[in-house]
Enzyme design. Structure first.
Site, mmCIF file in Angstrom:
data_model
loop_
_atom_site.group_PDB
_atom_site.id
_atom_site.type_symbol
_atom_site.label_atom_id
_atom_site.label_comp_id
_atom_site.label_asym_id
_atom_site.label_seq_id
_atom_site.Cartn_x
_atom_site.Cartn_y
_atom_site.Cartn_z
ATOM 1 N N GLU A 184 0.791 -1.165 -0.007
ATOM 2 C CA GLU A 184 -0.087 0.042 0.067
ATOM 3 C C GLU A 184 0.815 1.157 0.072
ATOM 4 O OE1 GLU A 184 -0.653 -2.889 1.874
ATOM 5 O OE2 GLU A 184 -2.528 -3.385 1.096
ATOM 6 N N HIS B 271 -11.435 -5.880 7.580
ATOM 7 C CA HIS B 271 -11.917 -5.552 6.360
ATOM 8 C C HIS B 271 -13.398 -4.932 6.058
ATOM 9 C CE1 HIS B 271 -9.477 -9.068 5.553
ATOM 10 N NE2 HIS B 271 -9.313 -8.530 4.231
#
Lengths: 326, 396
Positions: A60, A127
């Site tokens: 990321e 998530h």
């Protein structure tokens, strides 16, 4: 024109911007050949080639860092975080570099980070999160969070055209939800960043909210409407900058204000709005400002636990009744 | 580039390359002790005498060598001035010296084309000078003047200028690597063959950011050269507490970056040649390159730090291994320069920095009324209000 899903609206917006401007490109994990974990970038690689749709290594921070570098060159990169939660691994580049470059030494950083966010899907602690508050405190960033297909498309376009780093929070529970499908305006349009929308008009109380909570709030308002109470629902659409005037105008009209967020309540963005209302519309208030949010826990996996933790229509309705009864 | 007066040559005209530097670096690596805290004081104490000159094997013409030497002298004059101003309280916050590391910054940057970009770190002030940052602008940034790259919004070497191909460093180490690769990958999308050069301290190779960004760049075949500038101390932390690999360049193989050399970072010509080769490879399409340059930080982390944790004998050793003195010895031996020319050049560089200070002192400090201006690009940065380059995006 046929009604489209929220996810389709994002894809359409992205595709149209890539067609319009060849400096727009996408980068992220599994976004090219596979089409993205949720399919937002499906087929973009076929249309635009791997030059403009980068399948990247799993990092990321490198994705965001390279997007910043490309933006400094003059491109308009759109970086995807597979799940918004993973932006924790790219946090530093956003807050230390992207947000501060223009203020420090002048160059624009026109980039978008797409963040599939939110719970209600049993995604568990990694998530499902809502991390807008982490970034709400960072000058130099813009934060948008559409709740409808129309704004999903209008805001992805506005975010791409903006000369600043924009975090685009897309609610993954809304992606394919049939009841939010709608026809979107024809042709090219943008939803201006920093403008709220009245999702439902009313006169007895105001709910200020964003993301999927807009839909839950409208549903709660409809229930009360059967009893003759008309609740106004403001969909913020942009969190930073946010539409102060729309918020204050509604509260001045209804005299009762409630903030609803999906995020854990302590330190959520709702406090900022409560402070604004208290500062600028105190004399209009007939009741203390009410807040509804998630419990202060990590977001659990099991449906009974997740439901207990997250706000829902019933919890919003209960809080509304308390607000109206004061 | 500055015009340079070439001195009349004397003595022999050619230099016989010696293996001094190469042999030295091998012995240096052999002498590294790792993971033994008791022996920490002699952590990096080489067991071989410091080289006096340079290897001298170079493709640079005499004029270019003299020009490169001049950049290093200017770099030192500039750093000396910063130290002085810090002690006088005129430079505040942090002041970082590159004393003894001038070759790793100047000689590597000298290998770039004009439209290549650099992502310097705090000790790479020399790279900024070589890339075209005027000493007065640089000094103005240190002294928080409105007419400086950040207009007083960030200090020390934390400044950039896209016109010059310079990305501003941040304090979070490793981050600049990704910005550099993203920039040149974007340039590649436009069909340009631009190369990025960036530096990272040996300490910063311990970050996840270094690993993730170098791996990303390698996979994307980003035309970039990363110099691991091993100055042997990350603040107070010696290399033995940083990493157990024999060479920091050994990290490269894990990214599929082959033949990453470890070089004598105080041999300006070796730094130049190695960087040039890597830059050419990156430009050709061979992807990201890594070089480890061994050098030494002869001052503390910043000016406030007396660095008592560094053994005295180690500092003394590296004073003898000074990159500027070695370059001088080489130039004198080669007959490319004489002592009076060197003295004159040093005086010129000091004067250039003095002139810069005079200019800076006449510049205003930023207006507090501008503090909130330009948080977003919707308003111009106060120091760049009339900057067509930044605001009309003419840079590509």
């Amino acid at each position: 024109m046929a009604a489209i899903t929220y996810i389709q609206a994002i894809s359409d917006g992205l595709r149209e911007e890539m067609q319009r401007d060849d400096s727009v490109f996408c980068l992220g994990q599994d976004i090219g050949v596979y089409g993205g974990a949720f399919g937002v970038t499906k087929d973009l690689i076929t249309q635009f080639g791997e030059e403009r749709v980068w399948d990247t290594p799993l990092s990321e921070t490198a994705i965001i860092g390279n997007a910043i570098g490309a933006a400094l060159y003059g491109m308009r990169p759109v970086a995807e975080m597979q799940f918004a939660d993973f932006v924790a691994c790219g946090f530093n580049q956003i807050v230390s570099n992207a947000a501060k470059i223009h203020y420090r030494w002048g160059p624009k950083v026109p980039m978008v980070v797409r963040l599939p966010w939110g719970g209600g899907v049993s995604g568990g602690p990694f998530h499902s999160g809502c991390m807008e508050a982490w970034f709400f405190n960072v000058p130099g960033l813009k934060l948008v969070c559409p709740s409808t297909p129309t704004d999903a498309k209008g805001l992805i376009k506005a975010a791409i055209r903006d000369d600043n780093p924009v975090l685009y929070f897309e609610h993954k529970h809304l992606y394919r939800l049939p009841k939010v499908k709608e026809e979107v305006p024809e042709g090219d349009y943008v939803t201006p960043i920093g403008t709220a929308r009245i999702a439902r008009e009313g006169k007895h109380a105001t709910i200020i909210t964003y993301g999927i909570m807009v839909h839950y709030s409208v549903e709660a308002a409809e229930t009360l409407a059967k009893e003759g109470v008309e609740v106004e629902v403001i969909d913020l659409r942009s969190l930073r900058p946010f539409d102060k005037e729309a918020v204050l105008a509604s509260v001045r009209k209804t005299s009762r204000a409630m903030l609803v967020t999906e995020a854990t309540i302590t330190g959520s963005i709702t406090g900022e709005f409560a402070a604004l209302i208290s500062d600028a519309a105190f004399e209009h208030l007939d009741a203390p400002i009410k807040r509804v949010g998630a419990l202060d826990t990590p977001i659990p996996y099991a449906p009974p636990l997740e439901q207990a933790m997250l706000p829902d229509v019933k919890k919003i309705e209960t809080a509304l009744r308390e607000l109206l009864a004061y | 580039m500055h015009a340079i007066v070439i001195p009349a040559t004397r003595g022999k005209q050619s230099v016989t390359p010696s293996a001094t530097g190469t042999v030295w670096i091998k012995k240096f690596l052999d002498s590294r002790l790792r993971g033994n805290d008791k022996k920490r004081v002699s952590d990096n104490m080489p067991k071989t005498a410091a080289p006096k000159s340079l290897k001298g094997k170079t493709s640079l013409k005499k004029e270019q060598q003299l020009e490169l030497y001049r950049w290093m002298v200017l770099n030192r004059a500039f750093d000396d001035k910063i130290s002085l101003l810090y002690r006088r309280g005129l430079v505040i916050g942090a002041a970082f010296s590159s004393l003894g590391q001038e070759a790793t910054s100047c000689a590597s940057t000298y290998a770039l084309n004009k439209d290549d970009i650099i992502g310097p770190m705090i000790r790479n002030s020399g790279s900024m000078l070589v890339k075209g940052m005027a000493p007065r602008d640089f000094l103005a940034n240190y002294m928080f003047r409105v007419n400086s790259p950040t207009g007083g919004r960030d200090g020390n070497t934390h400044m950039g200028d896209l016109r010059l191909g310079m990305i501003a460093p941040v304090s979070m180490l490793g981050c600049t690597i990704a910005l550099c690769s993203g920039f040149v990958l974007a340039a590649r999308m436009r069909g340009e063959k631009r190369v990025a050069l960036t530096w990272i301290g040996e300490g910063s190779t311990s970050t996840g950011e270094f690993h993730e960004d170098v791996n990303f760049a390698a996979v994307m075949k980003a035309p970039m050269v990363v110099i691991i500038e091993n100055n042997q101390y990350a603040y107070s932390t010696p290399t033995s507490k940083q990493c157990l690999a024999e060479r920091f360049a050994d990290k490269a193989i894990g990214y599929g970056i082959k033949n990453a050399p470890t070089i004598d970072g105080n041999d300006a010509l070796e730094v130049y040649e190695t960087t040039k080769k890597a830059v050419d490879a990156a430009r050709r399409g061979d992807g990201t390159q890594i070089i480890e340059a061994i050098t030494f930080r002869r001052k503390g982390h910043a000016e406030h730090d007396p660095a008592k944790y560094v053994p005295k004998e180690l500092v003394e050793y590296w004073e003898k291994n000074d990159p500027i003195t070695r370059f001088e010895n080489y130039l004198l031996d080669a007959g490319y320069a004489n002592e009076s020319w060197i003295e004159k050049l040093k005086a010129q560089c000091r004067q250039e920095v003095e002139d810069a200070e005079v200019w800076v002192n006449a510049q205003p400090q930023p207006d507090p009324a501008t503090v909130a201006q330009g948080v977003y690009a919707d308003q111009p940065h106060p120091a760049h209000e009339n900057d067509d380059f930044l605001y009309k995006q003419k840079f590509h």
